[in-house]
Design an enzyme around this catalytic site. Structure first.
Site, PDB file in Angstrom:
ATOM      1  N   ARG A  30       2.178   1.320  10.265  1.00 17.02           N
ATOM      2  CA  ARG A  30       1.712   1.667   8.920  1.00 17.02           C
ATOM      3  C   ARG A  30       2.881   1.536   7.944  1.00 17.02           C
ATOM      4  NH1 ARG A  30      -3.045   4.307   7.930  1.00 17.02           N
ATOM      5  NH2 ARG A  30      -3.145   4.988  10.110  1.00 17.02           N
ATOM      6  N   ARG A  58       0.842  -1.200   0.000  1.00 10.94           N
ATOM      7  CA  ARG A  58       0.000   0.000   0.000  1.00 10.94           C
ATOM      8  C   ARG A  58       0.873   1.245   0.000  1.00 10.94           C
ATOM      9  NH1 ARG A  58      -4.798  -1.697   4.310  1.00 10.94           N
ATOM     10  NH2 ARG A  58      -5.382  -3.632   3.236  1.00 10.94           N
ATOM     11  N   ARG A  85       0.918  -6.180  12.540  1.00 10.59           N
ATOM     12  CA  ARG A  85       0.302  -5.547  13.711  1.00 10.59           C
ATOM     13  C   ARG A  85       0.112  -6.554  14.843  1.00 10.59           C
ATOM     14  NH1 ARG A  85      -3.747  -0.576  12.075  1.00 10.59           N
ATOM     15  NH2 ARG A  85      -2.314   0.437  10.627  1.00 10.59           N
ATOM     16  N   GLU A 145      -6.509  -0.512  15.507  1.00 14.65           N
ATOM     17  CA  GLU A 145      -7.127  -1.449  14.571  1.00 14.65           C
ATOM     18  C   GLU A 145      -6.154  -2.551  14.173  1.00 14.65           C
ATOM     19  OE1 GLU A 145      -8.206  -1.829   9.903  1.00 14.65           O
ATOM     20  OE2 GLU A 145      -8.110   0.193  10.741  1.00 14.65           O
TER      21      GLU A 145
END
Length: 422
Positions: free
Chosen positions: A275, A260, A389, A347
């Protein structure tokens, strides 16, 4: 993609759904284009019919020795006008489709209202955040202290938002991914898939990444797109197909790298592994009967929760509000894991029911038993879980005072019985 017939039948409901997403009314503009297109199609059909009739009359007149000049002139005029109507139909169709594919899915009735994450609603919690008798470290500080997390090397090789994992931490990440894929296949009944990591435009369009989110993707010089999630290839396995009702639900899972660009995330989570441009994830995808997709959504969410419970990680389940959901979702539950280093929930999984939104883009249908026609399937996707994560959560929640990491019981078989790192 939205069904134009449904918009015709109830334009007010369509605009009300978009308003919950913070989007201005679109039904009037769509229906005006639709009316123009239908008028062009009607005129085209009438001209074609008249041309055919006139051609028959010309033939009859010629056989009888009559004068067909007027009819020949009329047919000549029709031949000139018909291509223009065909082009008008094509252009209006393209304009309607371009508008339809730019609009997000409508939220389900039970989705909370709200503009952003501040309006998300907590559904339940599991586990109690650990009370440390020392100050817990962030995963990046802990990883660097263990010598297994090298952000400088990642930056030298590839730039920002990359990391090099070494030794025990690299092995721990691999173990986490293997544990997750085994759980989803062996216990939850998902079929493991090893899909391509590069897909064509049609696949990215089918799940809603294109055309709206082009800048969020990485593109190869071959014209392929690197997958941002295995949702893209897994869901597209049923594109352009008609399934038998008895085959539903189809449940698939994959452990893949994901890529991403994180466009629009400048300044967010610049430290650590939260991220990244490249990460591993176990994805779950279900292709479901429309009457059972809500039940399948609840099941998928529980499958993701099981991972966190087995790894002894406190978490909460959040129902996303209409303004915070992804483009293709009609209803989403986020799982947020507790991170002691940040003293907050973050998240770690999103589980979404997309209804027939993606299926219409992909032309994915099923044939109900005893019926001649077909219906669009419902598609669902969820992380089960994001591996990087989860590594962060394991490190932070199971760290020890001396800078080590206690290995959760569920992971030890994947690490040769290892109980501790550090």
């Amino acid at each position: 993609m939205h069904d134009l017939k449904t918009i015709r039948d109830n334009p007010a409901a369509f605009d009300a759904g978009l308003a919950r997403r913070g989007i201005a009314p679109q039904a009037e503009a769509l229906l005006a284009l639709d009316a123009r297109r239908r008028a062009a199609q009607t005129a085209f059909q009438e001209m074609q019919a008249r041309r055919n009739d006139a051609s028959k009359q010309i033939g009859a007149l010629k056989r009888s020795g009559g004068d067909a000049t007027a009819l020949l002139d009329e047919v000549a005029v029709l031949k000139e006008k018909i291509p223009a109507l065909e082009e008008e139909d094509r252009a209006l169709g393209a304009e309607i489709e371009a508008l339809l594919v730019s609009l997000p899915n409508l939220p389900a009735d039970d989705v909370p209202d709200g503009p952003d994450e501040s309006a998300n609603v907590e559904i339940r919690r599991w586990g109690t955040p650990r009370a440390f008798d020392f100050t817990p470290l962030d995963h990046d500080a802990l990883g660097e202290k263990l010598g297994g997390m090298d952000f400088d090397a990642g930056a030298r090789l590839s730039g920002a938002r990359f990391v090099v994992l070494k030794g025990a931490l690299a092995r721990l990440q691999r173990a986490i991914g293997q544990f997750m894929i085994d759980l989803q296949t062996n216990e939850h009944g998902y079929t493991e898939i090893d899909p391509p990591l590069l897909v064509k435009d049609g696949a990215a369009f089918g799940t809603g990444q294109l055309p709206k989110f082009t800048e969020d993707l990485f593109r190869a010089n071959t014209g392929h797109w690197l997958i941002p999630t295995a949702e893209v290839p897994l869901t597209n396995l049923v594109a352009d197909s008609i399934l038998e009702e008895a085959a539903l639900p189809l449940r698939m899972t994959a452990l893949t790298p994901c890529f991403r660009s994180e466009a629009g995330s400048a300044g967010k989570d610049t430290r650590g592994m939260i991220r990244q441009h490249q990460f591993h994830k176990v994805e779950m995808v279900s292709i479901a009967h429309p009457d059972h997709s809500e039940e399948e959504h609840q099941r998928m969410t529980r499958c993701a929760e099981t991972v966190l419970q087995r790894l002894e990680l406190p978490y909460r389940v959040m129902a996303l509000c209409a303004g915070d959901m992804g483009f293709s979702a009609r209803k989403t539950y986020d799982l947020e894991v507790w991170l002691p280093g940040q003293q907050r929930y973050r998240e770690i999984s999103s589980c979404s029911n997309c209804g027939d939104f993606q299926a219409r883009r992909m032309k994915a249908r099923f044939r109900p038993e005893g019926e001649k026609g077909t219906r669009a399937v419902h598609t669902l996707n969820g992380s089960g879980l994001a591996v990087g994560r989860t590594l962060i959560a394991v490190m932070e929640n199971h760290q020890t005072a001396d800078g080590g990491i206690q290995i959760p019981e569920a992971l030890r078989p994947y690490l040769g019985g290892l109980e501790r790192i550090g």
